[in-house]
Design a protein around this motif. Structure first.
Motif, PDB file in Angstrom:
ATOM      1  N   LEU A   1       0.822  -1.210   0.000  1.00 17.00           N
ATOM      2  CA  LEU A   1       0.000   0.000   0.000  1.00 17.00           C
ATOM      3  C   LEU A   1       0.857   1.262   0.000  1.00 17.00           C
ATOM      4  N   GLY A   2       1.841   1.300   0.897  1.00 19.37           N
ATOM      5  CA  GLY A   2       2.696   2.478   0.999  1.00 19.37           C
ATOM      6  C   GLY A   2       3.519   2.704  -0.251  1.00 19.37           C
TER       7      GLY A   2
ATOM      8  N   LEU B   1       4.841   5.941  -4.776  1.00 19.49           N
ATOM      9  CA  LEU B   1       5.285   5.979  -6.173  1.00 19.49           C
ATOM     10  C   LEU B   1       4.480   6.996  -6.971  1.00 19.49           C
ATOM     11  N   LEU B   2       3.162   6.995  -6.762  1.00 18.76           N
ATOM     12  CA  LEU B   2       2.315   7.957  -7.457  1.00 18.76           C
ATOM     13  C   LEU B   2       2.601   9.379  -6.996  1.00 18.76           C
ATOM     14  N   ALA B   3       2.808   9.546  -5.686  1.00 15.27           N
ATOM     15  CA  ALA B   3       3.094  10.881  -5.152  1.00 15.27           C
ATOM     16  C   ALA B   3       4.441  11.394  -5.643  1.00 15.27           C
ATOM     17  N   ALA B   4       5.433  10.520  -5.694  1.00 15.18           N
ATOM     18  CA  ALA B   4       6.765  10.928  -6.129  1.00 15.18           C
ATOM     19  C   ALA B   4       6.761  11.426  -7.560  1.00 15.18           C
ATOM     20  N   GLN B   5       5.942  10.812  -8.410  1.00 13.98           N
ATOM     21  CA  GLN B   5       5.918  11.190  -9.814  1.00 13.98           C
ATOM     22  C   GLN B   5       5.209  12.522 -10.048  1.00 13.98           C
TER      23      GLN B   5
ATOM     24  N   GLY C   1      10.176  15.904  -4.095  1.00  9.90           N
ATOM     25  CA  GLY C   1      10.380  14.801  -5.027  1.00  9.90           C
ATOM     26  C   GLY C   1      11.466  13.833  -4.597  1.00  9.90           C
ATOM     27  N   LEU C   2      12.592  14.359  -4.126  1.00  8.48           N
ATOM     28  CA  LEU C   2      13.702  13.500  -3.707  1.00  8.48           C
ATOM     29  C   LEU C   2      13.312  12.666  -2.496  1.00  8.48           C
ATOM     30  N   VAL C   3      12.676  13.280  -1.515  1.00  6.42           N
ATOM     31  CA  VAL C   3      12.275  12.563  -0.301  1.00  6.42           C
ATOM     32  C   VAL C   3      11.273  11.461  -0.643  1.00  6.42           C
ATOM     33  N   LEU C   4      10.307  11.768  -1.472  1.00  2.62           N
ATOM     34  CA  LEU C   4       9.302  10.778  -1.853  1.00  2.62           C
ATOM     35  C   LEU C   4       9.928   9.629  -2.646  1.00  2.62           C
ATOM     36  N   ALA C   5      10.896   9.950  -3.503  1.00  2.00           N
ATOM     37  CA  ALA C   5      11.575   8.904  -4.263  1.00  2.00           C
ATOM     38  C   ALA C   5      12.371   7.993  -3.340  1.00  2.00           C
ATOM     39  N   LEU C   6      13.027   8.585  -2.338  1.00  2.00           N
ATOM     40  CA  LEU C   6      13.788   7.788  -1.373  1.00  2.00           C
ATOM     41  C   LEU C   6      12.864   6.903  -0.537  1.00  2.00           C
TER      42      LEU C   6
ATOM     43  N   THR D   1      10.030   5.747  -1.541  1.00  2.00           N
ATOM     44  CA  THR D   1       9.614   4.682  -2.454  1.00  2.00           C
ATOM     45  C   THR D   1      10.664   3.589  -2.513  1.00  2.00           C
ATOM     46  N   LEU D   2      11.929   3.999  -2.524  1.00  2.00           N
ATOM     47  CA  LEU D   2      13.034   3.038  -2.482  1.00  2.00           C
ATOM     48  C   LEU D   2      12.971   2.190  -1.219  1.00  2.00           C
ATOM     49  N   VAL D   3      12.701   2.829  -0.088  1.00  2.00           N
ATOM     50  CA  VAL D   3      12.590   2.101   1.176  1.00  2.00           C
ATOM     51  C   VAL D   3      11.466   1.077   1.111  1.00  2.00           C
ATOM     52  N   GLY D   4      10.334   1.465   0.525  1.00  2.00           N
ATOM     53  CA  GLY D   4       9.215   0.537   0.392  1.00  2.00           C
ATOM     54  C   GLY D   4       9.566  -0.663  -0.460  1.00  2.00           C
ATOM     55  N   GLU D   5      10.304  -0.431  -1.540  1.00  2.00           N
ATOM     56  CA  GLU D   5      10.728  -1.514  -2.416  1.00  2.00           C
ATOM     57  C   GLU D   5      11.622  -2.491  -1.670  1.00  2.00           C
ATOM     58  N   VAL D   6      12.536  -1.962  -0.865  1.00  4.61           N
ATOM     59  CA  VAL D   6      13.455  -2.813  -0.102  1.00  4.61           C
ATOM     60  C   VAL D   6      12.710  -3.586   0.981  1.00  4.61           C
TER      61      VAL D   6
END
Length: 291
Positions: free
Chosen positions: A72-73, A78-82, A136-141, A143-148
């Motif tokens: 969910l997160g 991902l949508l917010a980061a874009q 954008g950078l914070v949201l992308a990071l 998203t990376l955390v969620g992927e991991v």
């Protein structure tokens, strides 16, 4: 090991190629859409599973960790980061996921770390970089955390509940949490034919099939080695975009795909003893149903 590599590669390829399908849900409520997707995915998994093991109290935190951060997160971030960064920038940041998984693995190997770095370089080439503004950078990071976290939280619990058990329970939890939160944020909406097609495809192929294959790969290979296969997601996304005429194949993107493939080969080399602790009986019973 070959079966684990094949399962992980197929899962990553499915997820990457599903990006155009996800785009069909643009404008649809995020949380309730995910609730419906995971509800259908759980139904499919329940039909496939011979039995569903009950999680113990120590299994609940990692299962919720997978749901909140990696399902969910992740999709919401991902949508917010874009909205604040170009897709290429978000993809480039997420290219760090294989490196993080290789370094955080309980039995990390040099080959996995080196392969992950090469894969990350290939992803940056594929994505073309990009720019960001505001958060954008914070949201992308994040998203990376969620992927991991989607992979890391599953490492221990998949050995106790089995591949199908983890995939099914996470879908069930995501259904409930997404439905409750979505009722207050975004609301409910009847999907049209296009959105229904997307939800069904995401639920059956990307969720039920790909989730099971990925957890099977993580169990067989360990989080560090399986992590390098994440690089196949943007590669398959590129192939799908080219085939659909949404993107042209360039020399740089081709070099990026070759670099990712080289990183996967490097990361998957080495003795098999470097993998995570072996699965228990529950995984062995579930594995045939997944493959």
């Amino acid at each position: 090991m070959k079966i684990g590599v094949a399962a992980g590669a197929i899962a990553a390829t499915i997820v990457g190629a599903s990006v155009p399908i996800t785009g069909m849900l643009e404008g649809y409520p995020v949380l309730t859409g995910q609730a419906m997707r995971y509800a259908l995915g759980a139904a499919v998994l329940l039909l496939v599973a011979r039995r569903l093991p009950m999680p113990s109290w120590r299994d609940i935190p990692p299962l919720l960790g997978v749901v909140v951060s990696g399902m969910l997160g992740f999709n919401a971030l991902l949508l917010a980061a874009q909205q604040y960064a170009e897709p290429g920038f978000v993809a480039a940041v997420m290219g760090g996921a294989p490196i993080a998984l290789a370094l955080l693995s309980r039995k990390r190997t040099t080959s996995a770390v080196v392969g992950a770095v090469v894969v990350a370089a290939g992803i940056v080439l594929l994505s073309g970089g990009g720019s960001w503004h505001g958060p954008g950078l914070v949201l992308a990071l994040l998203t990376l955390v969620g992927e991991v976290c989607f992979t890391l939280f599953s490492v221990g619990v998949v050995g106790r509940l089995g591949v199908l058990g983890v995939a099914t329970w996470t879908c069930l939890f995501a259904t409930v949490i997404g439905a409750v939160l979505g009722t207050f944020v975004g609301g409910w909406q009847v999907p049209d034919a296009r959105q229904t097609f997307a939800l069904v495809l995401l639920a059956t192929v990307v969720t039920a099939l790909a989730f099971g294959l990925w957890y099977f790969a993580v169990n067989r290979l360990g989080s560090g080695r399986a992590g390098v296969l994440i690089g196949l997601m943007p590669v398959s996304g590129l192939v799908a975009s080219v085939l659909l005429g949404a993107q042209q194949l360039t020399l740089v993107s081709a070099l990026g795909a070759i670099t990712v493939a080289l990183g996967c080969v490097i990361g998957l080399r080495g003795p098999q003893t470097a993998q995570e602790p072996p699965a228990d009986l529950a995984v062995e019973r579930a594995a045939p149903s997944v493959t």
